[in-house]
Write a protein that holds these residues in place. Structure first.
Motif, PDB file in Angstrom:
ATOM      1  N   UNK A  66      50.777  44.743  42.423  1.00 43.57           N
ATOM      2  CA  UNK A  66      49.715  44.427  43.384  1.00 43.57           C
ATOM      3  C   UNK A  66      48.358  44.840  42.814  1.00 43.57           C
ATOM      4  N   UNK A  67      48.283  46.045  42.258  1.00 43.23           N
ATOM      5  CA  UNK A  67      47.016  46.546  41.706  1.00 43.23           C
ATOM      6  C   UNK A  67      46.561  45.697  40.532  1.00 43.23           C
ATOM      7  N   UNK A  68      47.456  45.442  39.580  1.00 36.77           N
ATOM      8  CA  UNK A  68      47.086  44.670  38.391  1.00 36.77           C
ATOM      9  C   UNK A  68      46.754  43.234  38.777  1.00 36.77           C
ATOM     10  N   UNK A  69      47.519  42.680  39.715  1.00 33.53           N
ATOM     11  CA  UNK A  69      47.268  41.308  40.142  1.00 33.53           C
ATOM     12  C   UNK A  69      45.885  41.127  40.742  1.00 33.53           C
ATOM     13  N   UNK A  70      45.468  42.048  41.599  1.00 31.41           N
ATOM     14  CA  UNK A  70      44.141  41.935  42.200  1.00 31.41           C
ATOM     15  C   UNK A  70      43.031  42.197  41.172  1.00 31.41           C
ATOM     16  N   UNK A  71      43.312  43.049  40.187  1.00 28.01           N
ATOM     17  CA  UNK A  71      42.319  43.286  39.137  1.00 28.01           C
ATOM     18  C   UNK A  71      42.080  42.022  38.303  1.00 28.01           C
ATOM     19  N   UNK A  72      43.084  41.165  38.200  1.00 28.56           N
ATOM     20  CA  UNK A  72      42.979  39.950  37.389  1.00 28.56           C
ATOM     21  C   UNK A  72      42.959  38.698  38.276  1.00 28.56           C
ATOM     22  N   UNK A  73      42.540  38.875  39.517  1.00 29.89           N
ATOM     23  CA  UNK A  73      42.563  37.796  40.496  1.00 29.89           C
ATOM     24  C   UNK A  73      41.841  36.548  39.996  1.00 29.89           C
ATOM     25  N   UNK A  74      40.678  36.727  39.382  1.00 33.55           N
ATOM     26  CA  UNK A  74      39.864  35.584  38.964  1.00 33.55           C
ATOM     27  C   UNK A  74      40.517  34.774  37.847  1.00 33.55           C
ATOM     28  N   UNK A  75      41.551  35.310  37.215  1.00 29.56           N
ATOM     29  CA  UNK A  75      42.235  34.611  36.128  1.00 29.56           C
ATOM     30  C   UNK A  75      43.553  33.967  36.576  1.00 29.56           C
ATOM     31  N   UNK A  76      43.973  34.250  37.807  1.00 28.63           N
ATOM     32  CA  UNK A  76      45.289  33.804  38.250  1.00 28.63           C
ATOM     33  C   UNK A  76      45.294  32.321  38.599  1.00 28.63           C
ATOM     34  N   UNK A  77      46.378  31.641  38.197  1.00 28.39           N
ATOM     35  CA  UNK A  77      46.594  30.257  38.610  1.00 28.39           C
ATOM     36  C   UNK A  77      47.085  30.246  40.058  1.00 28.39           C
ATOM     37  N   UNK A  78      47.224  29.065  40.633  1.00 27.81           N
ATOM     38  CA  UNK A  78      47.706  28.965  42.022  1.00 27.81           C
ATOM     39  C   UNK A  78      49.109  29.541  42.153  1.00 27.81           C
ATOM     40  N   UNK A  79      49.964  29.274  41.160  1.00 21.40           N
ATOM     41  CA  UNK A  79      51.325  29.811  41.196  1.00 21.40           C
ATOM     42  C   UNK A  79      51.348  31.322  41.106  1.00 21.40           C
ATOM     43  N   UNK A  80      50.526  31.882  40.234  1.00 21.25           N
ATOM     44  CA  UNK A  80      50.478  33.332  40.088  1.00 21.25           C
ATOM     45  C   UNK A  80      49.888  33.994  41.332  1.00 21.25           C
ATOM     46  N   UNK A  81      48.951  33.331  41.977  1.00 21.08           N
ATOM     47  CA  UNK A  81      48.404  33.877  43.220  1.00 21.08           C
ATOM     48  C   UNK A  81      49.461  33.883  44.319  1.00 21.08           C
ATOM     49  N   UNK A  82      50.315  32.851  44.341  1.00 18.76           N
ATOM     50  CA  UNK A  82      51.414  32.841  45.312  1.00 18.76           C
ATOM     51  C   UNK A  82      52.350  34.023  45.066  1.00 18.76           C
ATOM     52  N   UNK A  83      52.588  34.364  43.787  1.00 16.52           N
ATOM     53  CA  UNK A  83      53.436  35.517  43.473  1.00 16.52           C
ATOM     54  C   UNK A  83      52.763  36.813  43.899  1.00 16.52           C
ATOM     55  N   UNK A  84      51.458  36.891  43.733  1.00 13.31           N
ATOM     56  CA  UNK A  84      50.735  38.085  44.163  1.00 13.31           C
ATOM     57  C   UNK A  84      50.784  38.224  45.684  1.00 13.31           C
TER      58      UNK A  84
END
Length: 242
Positions: free
Chosen positions: A28-46
């Motif tokens: 959760x922490x790493x995902x939000x830190x890299x939010x601006x780089x996430x694809x739609x699929x990766x955001x769904x995983x987050x």
């Protein structure tokens, strides 16, 4: 040597379980830190990781406050299908993916039938709000494993000259496949009303290890987002005799 007190064993089990649950904070922490780089699929995983975090807190609160949290985990079973299905809806290129929303709706309806109809038939007056939905669990695991295998087939059809272990979605897929294949039997045991303390003791450490593996791998996948992928096959150097 006297046998250990069951209360002590229960506290140890819960302590180990809590540590495993808290490991979800890493992705959760790493995902939000890299939010601006996430694809739609990766955001769904987050979003799915965030859902796991919130529902784990709600589940523990309900267990302590009301001595009841079955409905919380039943909701998790439904939401997991939608969030993880979203990961592959945005990733898969098969035409079959257009049926994912319909599959999600049918699965949700089946979960409600399992909760209010099937459990009533099997348990009499005790409805699904107070018992685990084993049929829903089985269907969920089968559907998710099937979707993940479809992704692996797509990866084989579109081989690239990059290391798959550096591809975030591939890493997530491996983590989810191991987790759902490994936890199906554990969850069925958890919902068995005749479960013994010994079985419970053996189940929780295994589930904790699987949680650690899943969450640490998800954290690694989010960390890989935006990183330069290492090529497996470098192009051949130009020939001096060309």
């Amino acid at each position: 040597m006297p046998a250990p007190d069951s209360d002590v064993i229960t506290r140890i089990i819960h302590g180990v379980y809590y540590v495993g649950q808290c490991s979800i904070l890493a992705p959760v922490f790493i995902g939000f830190r890299r939010w601006h780089l996430l694809s739609s699929g990766m955001r769904a995983m987050l979003y799915c990781c965030l859902m796991w975090t919130v529902m784990s807190i709600v589940g523990e609160f309900c267990r302590h406050a009301f001595n009841y949290n079955v409905i919380v985990w039943q909701l998790v079973d439904v939401m997991e299908m939608w969030f993880i299905g979203g990961v592959y809806y945005y990733t898969l290129q098969f035409r079959f993916r257009r049926y994912f929303p319909l599959i999600g709706v049918l699965y949700t309806l089946f979960a409600l039938v399992d909760m209010f109809v099937i459990n009533d038939v099997l348990h009499g007056m005790q409805n699904g709000l107070f018992t685990g939905n084993n049929y829903t669990l089985v269907v969920k695991h089968i559907l998710l494993v099937t979707i993940i295998l479809l992704y692996f087939e797509q990866s084989l059809r579109h081989l690239r000259n990059v290391a798959l272990e550096r591809d975030p979605v591939f890493v997530i897929s491996v983590a989810l496949l191991v987790f759902y294949a490994g936890t199906l039997v554990l969850f069925l045991v958890r919902n068995n009303e005749s479960i013994t303390l010994k079985s419970y003791v053996l189940t929780i450490p295994v589930l904790t290890v699987l949680n650690f593996l899943l969450n640490s791998t998800l954290a690694w996948a989010f960390w890989l987002v935006g990183k330069k992928q290492k090529k497996v096959l470098e192009p051949a150097p130009p020939s001096h005799f060309a």
